[in-house]
Enzyme design. Structure first.
Site, PDB file in Angstrom:
ATOM      1  N   LYS A   1       6.449   8.970   1.598  1.00  0.00           N
ATOM      2  CA  LYS A   1       8.392   9.042   2.809  1.00  0.00           C
ATOM      3  C   LYS A   1       8.468   8.453   3.538  1.00  0.00           C
ATOM      4  O   LYS A   1       9.607   8.093   4.043  1.00  0.00           O
ATOM      5  CB  LYS A   1       7.584  11.308   2.820  1.00  0.00           C
ATOM      6  CG  LYS A   1       7.808  12.466   1.843  1.00  0.00           C
ATOM      7  CD  LYS A   1       8.052  13.447   2.638  1.00  0.00           C
ATOM      8  CE  LYS A   1       6.796  14.133   2.845  1.00  0.00           C
ATOM      9  NZ  LYS A   1       7.123  15.713   3.205  1.00  0.00           N
TER      10      LYS A   1
ATOM     11  N   GLU B   1       6.039  19.923   4.041  1.00  0.00           N
ATOM     12  CA  GLU B   1       6.690  19.624   4.715  1.00  0.00           C
ATOM     13  C   GLU B   1       8.036  19.456   5.151  1.00  0.00           C
ATOM     14  O   GLU B   1       8.278  18.173   4.297  1.00  0.00           O
ATOM     15  CB  GLU B   1       5.727  18.300   5.998  1.00  0.00           C
ATOM     16  CG  GLU B   1       6.380  18.475   7.377  1.00  0.00           C
ATOM     17  CD  GLU B   1       6.511  16.882   8.378  1.00  0.00           C
ATOM     18  OE1 GLU B   1       5.160  16.698   8.066  1.00  0.00           O
ATOM     19  OE2 GLU B   1       6.318  17.400   8.906  1.00  0.00           O
TER      20      GLU B   1
ATOM     21  N   ARG C   1      -4.388  11.509  -4.373  1.00  0.00           N
ATOM     22  CA  ARG C   1      -2.668  10.832  -4.625  1.00  0.00           C
ATOM     23  C   ARG C   1      -2.529  10.313  -6.081  1.00  0.00           C
ATOM     24  O   ARG C   1      -2.795   9.369  -5.744  1.00  0.00           O
ATOM     25  CB  ARG C   1      -1.572  10.312  -3.249  1.00  0.00           C
ATOM     26  CG  ARG C   1      -2.458   9.388  -3.044  1.00  0.00           C
ATOM     27  CD  ARG C   1      -2.322   9.239  -1.871  1.00  0.00           C
ATOM     28  NE  ARG C   1      -0.693   9.491  -1.427  1.00  0.00           N
ATOM     29  CZ  ARG C   1      -0.330   9.909  -0.086  1.00  0.00           C
ATOM     30  NH1 ARG C   1      -0.935   9.918   0.655  1.00  0.00           N
ATOM     31  NH2 ARG C   1       1.577  10.115  -0.408  1.00  0.00           N
TER      32      ARG C   1
END
Length: 682
Positions: free
Chosen positions: A272, A35, A262
């Site tokens: 983020k 994104e 992850r």
RNA sequence: UGGCUUAUGGUGUAACUGGCAACACGUCUGAUUUUGGUUCAGAAGAGUCCAGGUUCGAGCCCUGGUAAGCCAACCA
């Protein structure tokens, strides 16, 4: 067919299995779907390396797809940065895609869903809908709009699209199952009204599709065979499949989602949102601050693409959450730079050194090897004079003989130059050393071939010639957080663990003049110190170097480390059994090791093993042995070993006690013949 | 009071359809070294979360626990 049994991670295994079952290799297609709402970090590198790595391995296309369905958070700046980072890592995508390219198709499919009675427009408040949704432990209930007519839904949805409604007023929801144990299946939202310009579609749309509705369908449109994402999307898979079921043409490829864990890195954060908070709070200067775990931060810090790719390889892919130690990352960059970085000298904490027997005002040019690891790397010129700077911590007036550096009366070599001897010091009123006076062995010049030049001395120091040195700024970095996993504390905010001393700026460093020619991004090893790269803040009159990573330093480890800078993770407690002294542990440990496989042995081997145990048993104390009485019935070997040991101890005079009697009794009652025999023998 | 996922040395990953737990980082020795770097040689460290079970044999299979992570954004 390509590789020789290098073990596959579970994703590769899935693909290998698919292929084995007849999946056509030319249909393999992957995608990396960021994104564009922030910069890429080292965690993304795992996904990038996975997807693009798979593409390289199978010679399959990998798309770069920007998941740009939320104009409120996404920006072109991020698109550009992301593309730059991926290319810098050395990967090339097949097609640059955008979810926004599929807005029309997604809209058409949404209409289809409404017509089939599988979607409806809901005008309730977000709170009301949340209420009806239930909780993970209680089922949801149907809202009042769930059974509106298809015509009404079509009309409302058209008006949503036409911009008739305020942002937040209406949504389109899939009609699935309000009682599903998976909350995501409780009539998830497909579209919401957002009156904001999109970075690509401008003002064409005022309704935007949600992630779940978009992602799987985009994979389908692009014919992605394996859609890989992180574990937090595991629950979304059911929805992903449901959406695909609604529009899927069985004659063409249907994507499958798979999830992997992850990657977390110790002493930093990896989301983020948190990274953005560090930037906004001015804890760091920018997204590409060298302390940031972003790709751009690491690049500026001096990391190479190879080192990051290697790090990804070494870290592996799995399904359990984990925290990879930064030491692995540091290993990767040292390994890469050791092979390639030009060796230079620089002094970060200078103290003046005068060579009293060197002709005053004289300068000579010496030769300095560019890289001893690479015989073809050549050499560069290095000016020498009688007035030098050396590192302040490389001198002590007196020291024990574990100090391989300069002291009064001792000899050391100046790297690539002469052997010198400490004679005396000059101090200021406060007692600080301002000057070290030395004599040099003028026959000992490096490379001169004289006997003196090849003499062995205790240590070698780096230095710069004062009249020739260039002054520069050097920035040293330490870990950004003092806590290994700063975001794993439910009661504390990660910001509480920020390391206040993560940046150390050295304004007055002195470097050899060769560095004047350096270009931004060039990488050097400042000998004995570490790897450094020329920062983009540099100007022609002011060089700024970033310290990428220090050299491994076994000297620093021996020191009590007065500097809180160097940070060893807490040492592990090697003793598990409960306080036995180190020396005695090994015998029992040996016995356990042998015993473990005792039941697999027979004949001579068995006899030998028994003898070994009996021999070792002499060194074992009863206190050590007793815990082994608790060994699970299943672990017969260990119990036999313990029994043999116990026999030896009893022979040595150990008194019987209830624990011993119980252990023997249990042994006698066991099904294992060996154990019964040993027990009888006692 | 739910669902899903995971559990192997200090850390990260291996162990093909059950067959004496492997690799890397880290740690510790020693050698080499004009970088206390590199390189080389070696060592320590795990009975595979726990308890049962199946089997000649279980990290892999079965049963029951425990722990951790994720799940109730008109974010992705």
């Amino acid at each position: 067919m390509t590789e020789e049994s290098a073990s596959l991670n579970f994703i590769e295994q899935i693909i290998a299995d698919d292929l084995a079952e007849g999946f056509s290799p030319d249909k393999l297609r992957f995608r990396f779907p960021p994104e564009p709402n922030g910069y890429l970090h080292i965690g993304h590198a795992a996904s990038i390396c996975l997807n693009f790595g798979l593409g390289e391995k199978h010679n399959a296309p990998v798309n770069l797809r920007f998941d740009d369905t939320n104009p409120a958070k996404e920006e072109q700046e991020y698109v550009d940065a992301i593309k730059n980072d991926i290319q810098w890592l050395g990967f090339q995508w097949a097609t640059e895609c955008y979810s926004s390219d599929y807005f029309q198709q997604l809209y058409d499919w949404a209409i289809q869903l409404i017509k089939e009675g599988k979607a409806y427009v809901d005008g309730q408040s977000a709170e009301a809908m949340a209420e009806q949704k239930g909780t993970p432990t209680t089922p949801g209930v149907a809202g009042p709009n769930r059974d509106k007519s298809m015509e009404e839904n079509l009309d409302l949805f058209a008006r949503m699209k036409a911009g008739e409604f305020e942002q937040g007023s209406y949504v389109l929801r899939a009609k699935i199952d309000m009682a599903s144990p998976n909350m995501l299946m409780r009539d998830p939202i497909l579209y919401r009204v957002v009156k904001k310009a999109h970075h690509r579609t401008g003002n064409d749309w005022c309704i935007y599709p949600m992630y779940d509705w978009t992602h799987g369908e985009s994979d389908y449109i692009e014919q992605i065979s394996h859609s890989l994402c992180t574990l937090e999307f595991k629950m979304h898979r059911e929805l992903y499949d449901w959406f695909l079921d609604q529009i899927y043409d069985p004659t063409i490829l249907r994507p499958k989602q798979r999830e992997f864990a992850r990657r977390n890195l110790s002493y930093t954060v990896m989301s983020k949102r948190k990274l953005l908070e560090l930037v906004h709070s001015k804890t760091v200067a920018s997204w590409d601050d060298p302390r940031m775990p972003t790709i751009s931060g690491l690049r500026r810090r001096g990391y190479t693409p190879e080192s990051i790719r290697n790090f990804s390889d070494l870290s592996g892919i799995s399904k359990r959450d984990s925290v990879t130690d930064v030491s692995l990352l540091e290993y990767c960059i040292r390994e890469d730079l050791n092979k390639s970085a030009t060796r230079v000298m620089g002094v970060l904490d200078p103290v003046k050194l005068v060579i009293t027997n060197y002709p005053s005002g004289k300068t000579e040019m010496l030769e300095s090897e560019n890289n001893p690891e690479d015989p073809n790397s050549g050499a560069h010129e290095l000016p020498f004079s009688g007035e030098l700077y050396i590192e302040r911590e490389d001198f002590k007036e007196e020291a024990d003989n574990k100090f391989f550096r300069l002291t009064l009366g001792n000899e050391v070599r100046l790297k690539s130059a002469y052997i010198i001897k400490g004679e005396s010091v000059v101090k200021d009123a406060a007692g600080n050393i301002t000057e070290i006076l030395c004599t040099a062995d003028l026959d000992s010049r490096s490379g001169s071939g004289t006997e003196a030049s090849t003499r062995k001395v205790k240590g070698t120091l780096h230095w710069v010639s004062i009249p020739h040195a260039i002054k520069a700024e050097v920035r040293e970095y330490d870990r950004l957080f003092l806590e290994e996993a700063p975001d794993s504390h439910e009661d504390k905010n990660f910001m509480e663990f920020v390391n206040p001393n993560s940046l150390k700026v050295i304004k007055g460093a002195y470097l050899e003049p060769f560095l004047k020619e350096a270009s931004k991004g060039d990488k050097f090893q400042f000998q004995r110190l570490g790897y450094f790269t020329l920062d983009k803040d540099s100007t022609t009159d002011k060089l700024v170097f970033n310290k990428t990573v220090g050299l491994r330093d076994s000297w620093a480890k021996q020191n009590p480390a007065p500097a809180p800078q160097s940070n060893q993770p807490k040492q592990q407690q090697p003793n598990q059994g409960g306080g036995q002294p180190q020396g005695q542990r090994s015998a029992l440990n040996e016995i356990q090791k042998i015993s473990k496989k005792y039941t697999n042995l027979s004949g001579d081997k068995l006899a030998a093993a028994r003898a070994d145990i009996a021999k070792l048993a002499v060194e074992v104390s009863y206190e050590e042995l007793e815990p082994l009485f608790q060994t699970a019935t299943k672990k017969v070997g260990t119990r036999i070993g313990a029994m043999i040991t116990l026999g030896v101890l009893l022979d040595k005079g150990q008194k019987r006690n209830p624990e011993i009697e119980a252990f023997i009794a249990a042994g006698l009652a066991d099904e294992n013949e060996e154990l019964v025999n040993e027990s009888k023998g006692i």
